[in-house]
Design a protein around this motif. Structure first.
Motif, mmCIF file in Angstrom:
data_model
loop_
_atom_site.group_PDB
_atom_site.id
_atom_site.type_symbol
_atom_site.label_atom_id
_atom_site.label_comp_id
_atom_site.label_asym_id
_atom_site.label_seq_id
_atom_site.Cartn_x
_atom_site.Cartn_y
_atom_site.Cartn_z
ATOM 1 N N GLN A 171 0.854 -1.198 0.000
ATOM 2 C CA GLN A 171 0.000 0.000 0.000
ATOM 3 C C GLN A 171 0.893 1.253 0.000
ATOM 4 O O GLN A 171 2.031 1.213 0.429
ATOM 5 C CB GLN A 171 -0.884 0.037 1.244
ATOM 6 C CG GLN A 171 -1.739 -1.202 1.463
ATOM 7 C CD GLN A 171 -2.618 -1.028 2.707
ATOM 8 O OE1 GLN A 171 -3.695 -0.463 2.641
ATOM 9 N NE2 GLN A 171 -2.143 -1.514 3.840
ATOM 10 N N ASP A 172 0.332 2.355 -0.444
ATOM 11 C CA ASP A 172 1.076 3.602 -0.526
ATOM 12 C C ASP A 172 1.024 4.316 0.831
ATOM 13 O O ASP A 172 -0.044 4.729 1.279
ATOM 14 C CB ASP A 172 0.436 4.471 -1.615
ATOM 15 C CG ASP A 172 1.229 5.730 -1.864
ATOM 16 O OD1 ASP A 172 2.145 6.030 -1.069
ATOM 17 O OD2 ASP A 172 0.920 6.411 -2.856
ATOM 18 N N ALA A 173 2.184 4.461 1.458
ATOM 19 C CA ALA A 173 2.230 5.027 2.819
ATOM 20 C C ALA A 173 2.390 6.543 2.826
ATOM 21 O O ALA A 173 2.557 7.135 3.888
ATOM 22 C CB ALA A 173 3.354 4.360 3.610
ATOM 23 N N ARG A 174 2.304 7.170 1.644
ATOM 24 C CA ARG A 174 2.506 8.629 1.619
ATOM 25 C C ARG A 174 1.430 9.373 2.410
ATOM 26 O O ARG A 174 1.639 10.508 2.839
ATOM 27 C CB ARG A 174 2.548 9.137 0.183
ATOM 28 C CG ARG A 174 3.968 9.137 -0.359
ATOM 29 C CD ARG A 174 3.999 9.572 -1.789
ATOM 30 N NE ARG A 174 3.184 8.670 -2.615
ATOM 31 C CZ ARG A 174 3.132 8.720 -3.940
ATOM 32 N NH1 ARG A 174 3.826 9.617 -4.587
ATOM 33 N NH2 ARG A 174 2.392 7.868 -4.624
ATOM 34 N N VAL A 175 0.284 8.695 2.597
ATOM 35 C CA VAL A 175 -0.789 9.311 3.378
ATOM 36 C C VAL A 175 -0.312 9.671 4.789
ATOM 37 O O VAL A 175 -0.829 10.584 5.422
ATOM 38 C CB VAL A 175 -2.024 8.369 3.413
ATOM 39 C CG1 VAL A 175 -1.719 7.098 4.186
ATOM 40 C CG2 VAL A 175 -3.235 9.072 4.010
ATOM 41 N N LEU A 176 0.707 8.966 5.272
ATOM 42 C CA LEU A 176 1.215 9.246 6.627
ATOM 43 C C LEU A 176 1.746 10.678 6.734
ATOM 44 O O LEU A 176 1.610 11.318 7.776
ATOM 45 C CB LEU A 176 2.306 8.242 7.013
ATOM 46 C CG LEU A 176 1.820 6.814 7.284
ATOM 47 C CD1 LEU A 176 3.006 5.875 7.487
ATOM 48 C CD2 LEU A 176 0.898 6.785 8.507
ATOM 49 N N THR A 177 2.348 11.163 5.660
ATOM 50 C CA THR A 177 2.876 12.531 5.665
ATOM 51 C C THR A 177 1.719 13.531 5.760
ATOM 52 O O THR A 177 1.748 14.474 6.556
ATOM 53 C CB THR A 177 3.684 12.793 4.379
ATOM 54 O OG1 THR A 177 4.505 11.660 4.120
ATOM 55 C CG2 THR A 177 4.535 14.043 4.501
ATOM 56 N N GLU A 178 0.706 13.265 4.967
ATOM 57 C CA GLU A 178 -0.478 14.129 4.956
ATOM 58 C C GLU A 178 -1.141 14.134 6.342
ATOM 59 O O GLU A 178 -1.506 15.185 6.881
ATOM 60 C CB GLU A 178 -1.437 13.559 3.901
ATOM 61 C CG GLU A 178 -2.758 14.239 3.748
ATOM 62 C CD GLU A 178 -3.743 13.291 3.035
ATOM 63 O OE1 GLU A 178 -4.887 13.211 3.483
ATOM 64 O OE2 GLU A 178 -3.354 12.625 2.040
ATOM 65 N N LEU A 179 -1.280 12.944 6.933
ATOM 66 C CA LEU A 179 -1.926 12.845 8.245
ATOM 67 C C LEU A 179 -1.092 13.558 9.310
ATOM 68 O O LEU A 179 -1.622 14.299 10.139
ATOM 69 C CB LEU A 179 -2.137 11.375 8.618
ATOM 70 C CG LEU A 179 -3.180 10.636 7.758
ATOM 71 C CD1 LEU A 179 -3.109 9.130 8.017
ATOM 72 C CD2 LEU A 179 -4.589 11.163 8.035
ATOM 73 N N ALA A 180 0.222 13.335 9.274
ATOM 74 C CA ALA A 180 1.088 13.981 10.271
ATOM 75 C C ALA A 180 0.963 15.492 10.183
ATOM 76 O O ALA A 180 0.928 16.189 11.200
ATOM 77 C CB ALA A 180 2.535 13.540 10.068
ATOM 78 N N ASN A 181 0.849 15.997 8.971
ATOM 79 C CA ASN A 181 0.742 17.444 8.796
ATOM 80 C C ASN A 181 -0.600 18.007 9.235
ATOM 81 O O ASN A 181 -0.767 19.215 9.331
ATOM 82 C CB ASN A 181 1.031 17.828 7.348
ATOM 83 C CG ASN A 181 2.446 18.368 7.209
ATOM 84 O OD1 ASN A 181 2.885 19.185 8.025
ATOM 85 N ND2 ASN A 181 3.162 17.912 6.204
ATOM 86 N N ALA A 182 -1.566 17.124 9.491
ATOM 87 C CA ALA A 182 -2.873 17.588 9.958
ATOM 88 C C ALA A 182 -2.977 17.554 11.482
ATOM 89 O O ALA A 182 -3.996 17.926 12.048
ATOM 90 C CB ALA A 182 -3.968 16.733 9.336
ATOM 91 N N ALA A 183 -1.908 17.102 12.164
ATOM 92 C CA ALA A 183 -1.933 16.988 13.627
ATOM 93 C C ALA A 183 -1.325 18.228 14.287
ATOM 94 O O ALA A 183 -0.689 19.045 13.624
ATOM 95 C CB ALA A 183 -1.171 15.745 14.055
#
Ligand code: KDG
Length: 308
Positions: A171-183
């Motif tokens: 799976q593409d884990a790039r979503v983790l960067t997006e999520l971290a930036n929303a915290a």
């Protein structure tokens, strides 16, 4: 006032019995509920929200969390799907985590679960990247919970990147960067940052995560660095003989967050994290028992230069 809400998957965890090789003990884990257990122990009102199966392991998870002082009233009990579990298999380098959780009750959660929760009393919502790896619906749940359009700081959102390559597979884990930036507060291990972003350097990680108020890079046995605004603060870890490391990151996050909610200074927040992590490093379990006061005093004394 208000409580802390930890959302994610709790698991039954089988850990090897130190007394009898080949025998396993049933314990409880899951990154978010580990944080909840530490916070409850610290005296903070805390809820764990997620899902378990209507099975013995699910009951064990709920009983254990309840007994630890964690509110589990909003947990979904799924009659169709099992409680997830993982086994800590002894390994040359410590232990290997083997997951049995695909198709688990928690993996079926989605954005609709948020509608069942009352977050109006929450001071802090704690989430981790593990949830994003569980299923597309869990990923959508996390995205909705962390909607960048939400009003920042109300409640505060903390996010532990918790990179688990076995769960992400292709799976593409790039979503983790997006999520971290929303915290508002982000925790990441330097090894995780290296794997995801090619750098574990706190300033460079900060450049990749400009939005959160606080970014904490955990640097293993060396210590941890917090970056707030453009200012970096480092605190060394405590020197312990590691029995088993899984769960130490959750302990660190809980100590750090409890001190944050108490309004502590950066160095103190990092120390509070290191202190809880030290106890977990000395246990085979994900949470483990707190260190006795004399042990804590000895650890602090051994590091008098920075911990005085
Ligand atoms: O941080 C400890 C967790 O890794 C463990 O409890 C299991 O939640 C878990 C996971 O997904 O790895």
């Amino acid at each position: 006032t208000g409580d802390v809400v930890c959302l994610g998957e709790s698991l039954a965890v089988f850990v090897p019995d130190a007394e009898e090789p080949g025998r396993y003990l049933l314990t409880i884990g899951g990154a978010e509920s580990n944080v909840a257990r530490h916070l409850a122990r610290a005296g903070l009102p805390v809820r764990w929200v997620g899902a378990v199966g209507e099975d013995d392991l699910g009951r064990a998870v709920l009983d254990h969390l309840r007994a630890s002082g964690v509110d589990v009233a909003a947990v979904r009990v799924d009659p169709e799907r099992p409680t997830g579990l993982y086994v800590k298999e002894p390994d040359a380098g410590g232990s290997r985590m083997r997951y049995y959780r695909s198709g688990s009750a928690a993996s079926a959660l989605g954005p609709d679960f948020l509608a069942t929760l009352d977050l109006t009393t929450a001071r802090l919502v704690h989430l981790t990247g593990i949830t994003a790896a569980l299923s597309p619906s869990c990923r959508a749940l996390l995205r909705t919970a962390m909607d960048p359009g939400r009003r920042r700081s109300s409640p505060l959102v903390s996010f532990d990147v918790n990179w688990r390559p076995v769960l992400w597979r292709d799976q593409d884990a790039r979503v983790l960067t997006e999520l971290a930036n929303a915290a508002d507060v982000v925790f990441v291990g330097e090894d995780e940052a290296e794997a995801l972003w090619g750098t574990g350097d706190p300033d460079r990680v900060r450049a990749l995560l400009p939005a959160p108020t606080t970014v904490v890079v955990k640097q293993g046995a060396r210590g941890a660095t917090l970056v707030e605004g453009g200012t970096a603060v480092f605190q060394p870890a405590l020197a312990v003989d590691v029995v088993e490391p899984v769960g130490a990151g959750d302990a660190f996050a809980a100590g750090f967050l409890a001190a944050t909610l108490a309004g502590a200074e950066p160095a103190h927040r990092l120390r509070a994290g290191h202190l809880l992590a030290a106890a977990t490093l000395c246990s085979r379990e994900d949470v483990g028992d707190p260190l006795p006061a004399d042990r804590v005093a000895a650890l602090l004394a051994a590091d008098a230069a920075t911990w005085a």
